[in-house]
Design a protein around this motif. Structure first.
Motif, PDB file in Angstrom:
ATOM      1  N   ASP A 332      35.189 103.874 -54.180  1.00 20.02           N
ATOM      2  CA  ASP A 332      35.448 104.897 -53.172  1.00 20.02           C
ATOM      3  C   ASP A 332      36.798 104.622 -52.511  1.00 20.02           C
ATOM      4  O   ASP A 332      37.021 103.527 -51.981  1.00 20.02           O
ATOM      5  N   PRO A 333      37.729 105.584 -52.521  1.00 24.88           N
ATOM      6  CA  PRO A 333      39.040 105.362 -51.895  1.00 24.88           C
ATOM      7  C   PRO A 333      38.941 104.961 -50.424  1.00 24.88           C
ATOM      8  O   PRO A 333      39.808 104.249 -49.909  1.00 24.88           O
ATOM      9  N   ARG A 334      37.869 105.393 -49.767  1.00 22.90           N
ATOM     10  CA  ARG A 334      37.720 105.072 -48.342  1.00 22.90           C
ATOM     11  C   ARG A 334      37.340 103.615 -48.109  1.00 22.90           C
ATOM     12  O   ARG A 334      37.418 103.118 -46.971  1.00 22.90           O
ATOM     13  N   GLU A 335      36.921 102.937 -49.157  1.00 24.36           N
ATOM     14  CA  GLU A 335      36.483 101.548 -49.029  1.00 24.36           C
ATOM     15  C   GLU A 335      37.651 100.551 -49.079  1.00 24.36           C
ATOM     16  O   GLU A 335      37.459  99.358 -48.834  1.00 24.36           O
ATOM     17  N   THR A 336      38.819 101.025 -49.424  1.00 25.71           N
ATOM     18  CA  THR A 336      39.971 100.126 -49.500  1.00 25.71           C
ATOM     19  C   THR A 336      40.395  99.719 -48.088  1.00 25.71           C
ATOM     20  O   THR A 336      40.624 100.584 -47.225  1.00 25.71           O
ATOM     21  N   ASP A 337      40.503  98.425 -47.846  1.00 26.34           N
ATOM     22  CA  ASP A 337      40.976  97.902 -46.561  1.00 26.34           C
ATOM     23  C   ASP A 337      42.496  97.994 -46.557  1.00 26.34           C
ATOM     24  O   ASP A 337      43.198  97.118 -47.073  1.00 26.34           O
ATOM     25  N   ARG A 338      43.000  99.066 -46.017  1.00 28.98           N
ATOM     26  CA  ARG A 338      44.430  99.331 -46.053  1.00 28.98           C
ATOM     27  C   ARG A 338      45.238  98.272 -45.295  1.00 28.98           C
ATOM     28  O   ARG A 338      46.333  97.885 -45.732  1.00 28.98           O
ATOM     29  N   GLU A 343      48.999  93.644 -45.657  1.00 26.43           N
ATOM     30  CA  GLU A 343      49.325  92.254 -45.334  1.00 26.43           C
ATOM     31  C   GLU A 343      49.581  91.440 -46.605  1.00 26.43           C
ATOM     32  O   GLU A 343      50.522  90.643 -46.659  1.00 26.43           O
ATOM     33  N   LEU A 344      48.767  91.649 -47.613  1.00 19.44           N
ATOM     34  CA  LEU A 344      48.915  90.898 -48.857  1.00 19.44           C
ATOM     35  C   LEU A 344      50.206  91.263 -49.580  1.00 19.44           C
ATOM     36  O   LEU A 344      50.889  90.399 -50.152  1.00 19.44           O
ATOM     37  N   PHE A 345      50.555  92.541 -49.566  1.00 16.40           N
ATOM     38  CA  PHE A 345      51.803  92.950 -50.218  1.00 16.40           C
ATOM     39  C   PHE A 345      53.014  92.405 -49.469  1.00 16.40           C
ATOM     40  O   PHE A 345      54.012  91.999 -50.079  1.00 16.40           O
ATOM     41  N   LYS A 346      52.925  92.381 -48.152  1.00 17.02           N
ATOM     42  CA  LYS A 346      54.042  91.849 -47.378  1.00 17.02           C
ATOM     43  C   LYS A 346      54.196  90.345 -47.602  1.00 17.02           C
ATOM     44  O   LYS A 346      55.317  89.825 -47.672  1.00 17.02           O
ATOM     45  N   LEU A 352      58.669  92.336 -55.479  1.00 23.30           N
ATOM     46  CA  LEU A 352      58.322  93.594 -56.137  1.00 23.30           C
ATOM     47  C   LEU A 352      58.711  94.802 -55.288  1.00 23.30           C
ATOM     48  O   LEU A 352      59.275  95.775 -55.797  1.00 23.30           O
ATOM     49  N   THR A 353      58.400  94.727 -54.020  1.00 25.13           N
ATOM     50  CA  THR A 353      58.590  95.901 -53.166  1.00 25.13           C
ATOM     51  C   THR A 353      60.059  96.110 -52.797  1.00 25.13           C
ATOM     52  O   THR A 353      60.496  97.244 -52.624  1.00 25.13           O
ATOM     53  N   LYS A 354      60.817  95.025 -52.628  1.00 22.81           N
ATOM     54  CA  LYS A 354      62.268  95.117 -52.386  1.00 22.81           C
ATOM     55  C   LYS A 354      62.622  96.126 -51.310  1.00 22.81           C
ATOM     56  O   LYS A 354      63.467  97.018 -51.493  1.00 22.81           O
ATOM     57  N   GLY A 355      61.952  96.024 -50.180  1.00 16.44           N
ATOM     58  CA  GLY A 355      62.270  96.855 -49.041  1.00 16.44           C
ATOM     59  C   GLY A 355      61.759  98.272 -49.092  1.00 16.44           C
ATOM     60  O   GLY A 355      62.067  99.089 -48.222  1.00 16.44           O
ATOM     61  N   GLU A 361      50.147 105.854 -46.178  1.00 18.82           N
ATOM     62  CA  GLU A 361      49.523 106.008 -47.491  1.00 18.82           C
ATOM     63  C   GLU A 361      50.489 105.723 -48.635  1.00 18.82           C
ATOM     64  O   GLU A 361      50.126 105.843 -49.804  1.00 18.82           O
ATOM     65  N   ALA A 362      51.711 105.327 -48.281  1.00 13.31           N
ATOM     66  CA  ALA A 362      52.706 105.083 -49.330  1.00 13.31           C
ATOM     67  C   ALA A 362      52.259 103.974 -50.272  1.00 13.31           C
ATOM     68  O   ALA A 362      52.450 104.059 -51.494  1.00 13.31           O
ATOM     69  N   LEU A 363      51.679 102.906 -49.729  1.00 16.87           N
ATOM     70  CA  LEU A 363      51.239 101.795 -50.564  1.00 16.87           C
ATOM     71  C   LEU A 363      50.057 102.200 -51.450  1.00 16.87           C
ATOM     72  O   LEU A 363      49.970 101.794 -52.612  1.00 16.87           O
TER      73      LEU A 363
END
Length: 502
Positions: A332-338, A343-346, A352-355, A361-363
């Motif tokens: 379920d998309p609503r179950e994702t802890d945004r 925090e993990l991507f940062k 990878l993200t390079k700024g 919702e971009a991520l």
């Protein structure tokens, strides 16, 4: 020693039957109609016009001919490639064994040779049982005539033989009408249906009317399997089947479907095609909730073996664990802890993200896709669970609505039957209802006296146990017919054999 005694002593299947302590029920014997007699009967029944309809229907083969009437053999390889004219069955009947050729045409001879076949009782599928389905507007009238002919032809031999009644199902109402006539008037006890009805895709039919574009109409169609996504409500038909106490049988095939449309090789088109078609039909009944609403419905799916029945049962159980309403929470998309994802991507994704933008919702869009964002259209509550119509809440529900309703015709040399009886692999220790379907009369059985003996070799080779063999040739077929109709075997050789045993 007379010829009859000599024939029995020479039959390997008679020898196997002699050592068994129970009857043998053959659920699939193919007979051939003597054409002049059938045509005379149809003419007396409905006139010469109905005979013409029979001849047209008997010769009809989808995608087998060009518009000018030339069949596969009359076309060049280039024309077959250009028109995708598929290779249809050829040399599908026994010819060299002349005694068997006569046997499949002459009811009295088949009756006399039942002991040689090793069977106490056989359900017969005459070659014209469903020929009327290709008769267009004459379908019902012709089907009724054919059923009446077979009922009259085999009535004197009813203690050992019973023919199926072909039932057209283009609509539920025509099915009900012919079912009631076959059972109430003709006294027939088993019905044979096509596992699906080919219908036009309406959007294409409106754009390309079949009368003006017959070549397009031949391909612009879909198959209605009665149980799911149908344009008709077939529940009244299934209700009538249960009310009248008749088991349903089908040999539905898939030759010509995508993946089974070779223009040169019959075996390419043939291997597995009965299993594929029956699987589509059975899944439609299961997911459409037919087996939930009609737990007493008994359906035999013939000539495809039983391994696919075990495979689907296992897959149903495995998928339910992941795709039930509770299991769907994992996706379920609503179950994702945004917040956690950000925090993990940062912390770990700088290289990878390079700024790039990660907020909002971009991520989600960059990782899971745009269909998982908070503003994307998601399934409504009634669209969420594919198992809802089937009413599945537990594994036991799957077992009762798949294993209990369906029986799987397995031919005598089918080693894949081991999967049906593998209660270690099948969920909840179930055994799939494999039933003895010798298929004598078709090319895979060159001698009717060998089929049962060939099945016994599965025991000798350790493929199945003696207990499983008994279930295969007696227990399961007996249950198929008597659960639908407790009096099915009254007055037959099976009743006599059981009385003698007791």
């Amino acid at each position: 020693m007379n010829d009859r005694t000599a024939a029995l002593q020479a039959s390997p299947s008679a020898a196997i039957r002699h050592q068994l302590g129970y009857p043998v029920i053959d659920t699939d014997v193919h007979t051939n109609d003597y054409t002049p007699a059938l045509e005379d009967y149809v003419a007396n029944y409905g006139g010469v016009g109905l005979v013409d309809a029979l001849r047209r229907a008997s010769g009809a083969r989808r995608n087998a001919t060009l518009r000018d009437g030339r069949d596969w053999y009359e076309q060049t390889p280039e024309e077959r490639q250009q028109n995708r004219t598929i290779r249809l069955p050829w040399w599908a009947r026994v010819t060299r064994n002349t005694l068997d050729v006569a046997t499949y045409h002459l009811p009295a001879l088949l009756y006399e040779r039942q002991a040689e076949q090793g069977s106490d009782y056989s359900v017969l599928f005459p070659n014209n049982a469903l020929a009327a389905l290709a008769a267009g507007d004459d379908r019902q009238a012709l089907q009724r005539a054919i059923n009446h002919y077979h009922a009259d032809l085999y009535r004197p031999f009813a203690d050992h033989l019973t023919p199926v009644a072909g039932i057209p199902l283009h609509t539920p109402q025509e099915g009900i009408e012919e079912l009631e006539f076959a059972v109430k008037t003709l006294g027939l006890k088993v019905i044979n249906i096509s596992g699906g009805v080919r219908r036009p895709i309406r959007a294409l039919a409106e754009k390309y009317p079949p009368g003006q574009y017959p070549d397009i109409a031949k391909h612009a169609s879909y198959i209605d399997f009665y149980g799911i996504d149908s344009e008709y409500d077939y529940d009244p038909f299934w209700a009538k089947v249960v009310e009248l106490g008749v088991p349903v049988t089908t040999h539905y095939g898939s030759q010509g479907w995508t993946g089974r449309s070779s223009i040169s090789n019959y075996m390419y088109n043939h291997i597995g095609h009965f299993a594929d078609a029956s699987e589509a039909f059975a899944k439609a009944l299961f997911f459409g909730g037919v087996t939930r609403r009609f737990p007493a419905l008994r359906v035999a799916l013939l000539e495809g073996g039983a391994a696919w029945g075990a495979n689907v049962y296992i897959h149903l159980a495995d998928r339910f664990a992941k795709r039930s309403r509770e299991g769907l929470r994992h996706y379920d998309p609503r179950e994702t802890d945004r917040k956690l994802l950000l925090e993990l991507f940062k912390k770990y994704g700088g290289s990878l993200t390079k700024g790039r933008e990660l907020e909002g919702e971009a991520l989600i869009r960059a990782t899971l896709g745009s269909s998982y964002t908070s503003d994307a259209r998601q399934p409504a509550a009634h669209e969420l669970e594919d198992f809802a119509a089937a009413g599945i809440e537990t594994l036991e529900d799957i077992r009762s609505r798949w294993v209990d309703n369906f029986y799987f015709g397995s031919e005598s040399d089918d080693r894949t039957i081991a999967a049906a009886f593998n209660d270690r692999a099948n969920p909840l220790g179930a055994k799939i209802n494999a039933i003895y379907s010798s298929d004598v009369g078709h090319w895979d059985v060159p001698d009717l006296t060998e089929a049962l003996a060939e099945s016994w070799q599965l025991v000798e080779q350790g493929v199945i146990s003696e207990t499983d063999f008994k279930a295969y040739v007696f227990d399961n077929p007996y249950r198929l017919y008597t659960q639908a109709n407790p009096g099915f075997f009254k007055g037959t050789a099976v009743e006599r054999a059981l009385a003698g045993k007791l």
